[in-house]
Design an enzyme around this catalytic site. Structure first.
Site, PDB file in Angstrom:
ATOM      1  CE  LYS A   1      -2.159  -0.855   3.920  1.00 35.31           C
ATOM      2  NZ  LYS A   1      -1.998  -2.217   4.422  1.00 35.31           N
TER       3      LYS A   1
ATOM      4  NE  ARG B   1      -4.323  -1.356  10.551  1.00 39.74           N
ATOM      5  CZ  ARG B   1      -3.309  -0.857   9.856  1.00 39.74           C
ATOM      6  NH1 ARG B   1      -3.384   0.337   9.327  1.00 39.74           N
ATOM      7  NH2 ARG B   1      -2.212  -1.563   9.682  1.00 39.74           N
TER       8      ARG B   1
ATOM      9  NE  ARG C   1       7.399  -3.316   6.656  1.00 36.75           N
ATOM     10  CZ  ARG C   1       6.089  -3.053   6.635  1.00 36.75           C
ATOM     11  NH1 ARG C   1       5.570  -2.404   5.635  1.00 36.75           N
ATOM     12  NH2 ARG C   1       5.303  -3.472   7.604  1.00 36.75           N
TER      13      ARG C   1
ATOM     14  NE  ARG D   1       6.548  -0.832  10.401  1.00 35.34           N
ATOM     15  CZ  ARG D   1       5.411  -0.727   9.717  1.00 35.34           C
ATOM     16  NH1 ARG D   1       5.381  -0.030   8.597  1.00 35.34           N
ATOM     17  NH2 ARG D   1       4.331  -1.338  10.134  1.00 35.34           N
TER      18      ARG D   1
ATOM     19  NE  ARG E   1       1.910  -5.252  11.571  1.00 40.04           N
ATOM     20  CZ  ARG E   1       2.978  -5.213  10.780  1.00 40.04           C
ATOM     21  NH1 ARG E   1       4.087  -5.816  11.150  1.00 40.04           N
ATOM     22  NH2 ARG E   1       2.928  -4.579   9.648  1.00 40.04           N
TER      23      ARG E   1
END
Ligand code: ADP
Length: 183
Positions: free
Chosen positions: A13, A88, A126, A128, A139
């Site tokens: 996204k 969300r 990634r 993070r 998540r």
């Protein structure tokens, strides 16, 4: 143009939002980025959001609403915006409706579809803070229970468009541009 970019964590996204934002000259509003900057600034909102973000849950609607409401009210959002990471939950989607007036409705909800296996790979790469295996699992759980119900919500309004996110970044952008009529 008012666009929502929709999809599970790591579907791309953020990357696509940057392209659309440049092509249409409208701002990219990422609630995740806004919350992360609140956390690093040490503001009151940041302090409240920190633990929940680190656990892979959802920050309270009250906090997220106040951030989005203030941001959307700014002049640069007059011609439109791209929302990334918001709404969300169905409750957030209803709140968004109440922020938008009759003549500035949502135009497109672009749903980027990617296999769960591929997403997990991308998130681990990634690296993070919230991309650790246990947190990723949470998540996904949150996404499946809280966020997926938005699919029928926007399908009913005929503004939901599916995009194959398992392609090269440029190809995904092209598909998006075809849908929104920008080349
Ligand atoms: P990703 O798209 O990879 O899941 P984001 O950057 O959009 O990551 O969001 C990171 C975290 O910020 C989420 O896991 C959640 O804790 C919080 N967050 C972001 N947007 C919202 C929202 N609309 N409502 C509640 N929490 C949010």
């Amino acid at each position: 143009m008012r666009i929502i970019l929709f999809g599970p964590p790591g579907c791309g996204k953020g990357t696509q939002a940057i392209f659309i934002s440049e092509a249409l000259a409208i701002p990219h509003l990422s609630t995740g980025d806004m919350l992360r900057s609140a956390v690093s600034s040490g503001s009151e909102i940041g302090l409240k959001a920190k633990n929940i973000m680190e656990s892979g849950g959802l920050v309270s609607d009250q906090i997220v609403f106040s951030i989005v409401e203030q941001r959307i009210a700014k002049d640069d959002c007059e011609k439109g915006f791209i929302l990334d990471g918001f709404p969300r939950t169905v409750n957030q989607a209803e709140k968004l409706d109440s922020l938008l007036s009759a003549n500035n409705k949502l135009d497109y909800v672009l749903r980027i579809k990617v296999d769960e296996e591929e997403i997990i790979k991308r998130l681990i790469d990634r690296a993070r803070e919230d991309d650790k295996p246990d947190i990723i699992k949470n998540r996904f759980k949150t996404y499946n229970s809280e966020t997926q119900p938005l699919i029928p919500f926007y399908e009913d309004r005929k503004i939901l468009f599916n995009i194959n996110g398992m392609q090269e970044i440029e190809k995904v952008s092209e598909d998006i541009k075809k849908i929104i009529g920008v080349f």
